[in-house]
Design a protein around this motif. Structure first.
Motif, PDB file in Angstrom:
ATOM      1  N   CYS A 197      28.986  42.940  45.797  1.00 23.27           N
ATOM      2  CA  CYS A 197      30.512  42.693  45.411  1.00 23.27           C
ATOM      3  C   CYS A 197      30.578  41.704  44.215  1.00 23.27           C
ATOM      4  N   PHE A 229      32.812  43.335  41.409  1.00 23.73           N
ATOM      5  CA  PHE A 229      34.129  42.972  41.444  1.00 23.73           C
ATOM      6  C   PHE A 229      34.490  41.322  41.081  1.00 23.73           C
ATOM      7  N   THR A 236      36.823  51.735  47.369  1.00 23.27           N
ATOM      8  CA  THR A 236      37.363  51.023  46.044  1.00 23.27           C
ATOM      9  C   THR A 236      36.666  51.595  44.959  1.00 23.27           C
TER      10      THR A 236
END
Length: 254
Positions: free
Chosen positions: A178, A182, A52
């Motif tokens: 994470c 995100f 990502t």
């Protein structure tokens, strides 16, 4: 004895079944987890995070999910490191499953839109399918590599080291990352998926261990004898029993 139990009595059937399970594993990840912007645990989850970041940094729009390629590359030094410590047979079987799972993760296309709109439902369905698949892989005496192999190697090297603790600590750091990168939502749903996955891995794997190893006829029970059974790690396990005592001790070795 079920069809699955009959199949794993043959070495080649076990390997073929494990390879088929890696395809189900890739489908579970790419169809239910990737479209929702979630991340699996372990080394693959780390590779997905790296994918990502690379895609966003370079502005790429790849036609394939190359996290599988990253996962294979990351497993190469781990398998080489553990070659002597964990035995050739187990490592060869694991290498085959690692290559096939990495290949399927790269080739199985994620749907353009999520198959199910509800995020929690995707977590549950993905966790069930992935956990079931990995349980079959373990039942066949194989592994898809990653933290399992690294943890086993470290456990061989240091006393008091726990594979479970190592995996838990790694995943805690991964999902903290994470959450930072995100958002908290992605981290929480990824954890929910991982919990369901772990539950179904244990369910499938432990159930097959119980059914495969602890099978005695009434005659064997009466006379205090037990036939040797092919264990779930390619013939490495041993079943012990002495005299007419009802206690059974099972030792599984890798």
């Amino acid at each position: 004895m079920s069809m699955l139990h009959k199949a794993i009595q043959n070495r080649w059937c076990r390997q073929a079944l494990a390879v088929a399970a890696t395809l189900l594993y890739a489908i579970g990840v790419n169809w239910f987890i990737v479209p929702m912007g979630l991340y699996t645990g372990g080394l693959l989850g780390f590779c997905q995070v790296a994918r990502t970041l690379i895609v966003e940094a370079l502005g790429l729009s790849p036609n394939v999910d190359f996290s599988g390629v990253l996962y294979l590359a990351a497993n190469v030094p781990i398998l080489l490191l553990a070659w002597q410590a964990l035995g050739r047979g187990f490592l060869v079987r694991t290498a085959v499953c690692t290559v096939t799972s990495s290949l399927f993760l790269s080739l199985v296309p994620p749907p353009a839109a999520p198959l199910v709109e509800e995020t929690l439902t995707n977590c549950v369905l993905g966790g069930i399918l992935v956990g079931f698949s990995l349980g079959i892989v373990l039942t066949c005496g194989c592994s898809t590599g990653g933290l399992d192999i690294l943890g086993l190697w470290l456990a061989k090297k240091g006393k008091g080291f726990s594979v479970g603790r190592f995996s838990l600590s790694f995943n805690a750091l991964l999902y903290t990352l994470c959450a930072v990168l995100f958002g908290l939502r992605a981290a929480i749903y990824s954890i929910i998926y991982t919990v369901f996955c772990a539950l179904f891995i244990d369910r499938g794997h432990q159930q097959n261990i119980t059914e495969q190893v602890l099978i005695f006829t009434k005659d064997e029970e009466h006379h205090g004898t037990a036939r040797a059974r092919r264990d779930l790690l390619g013939g490495q396990g041993r079943l012990h029993r002495r005299g007419p005592a009802r206690a059974v001790r099972v030792r599984l070795q890798i």
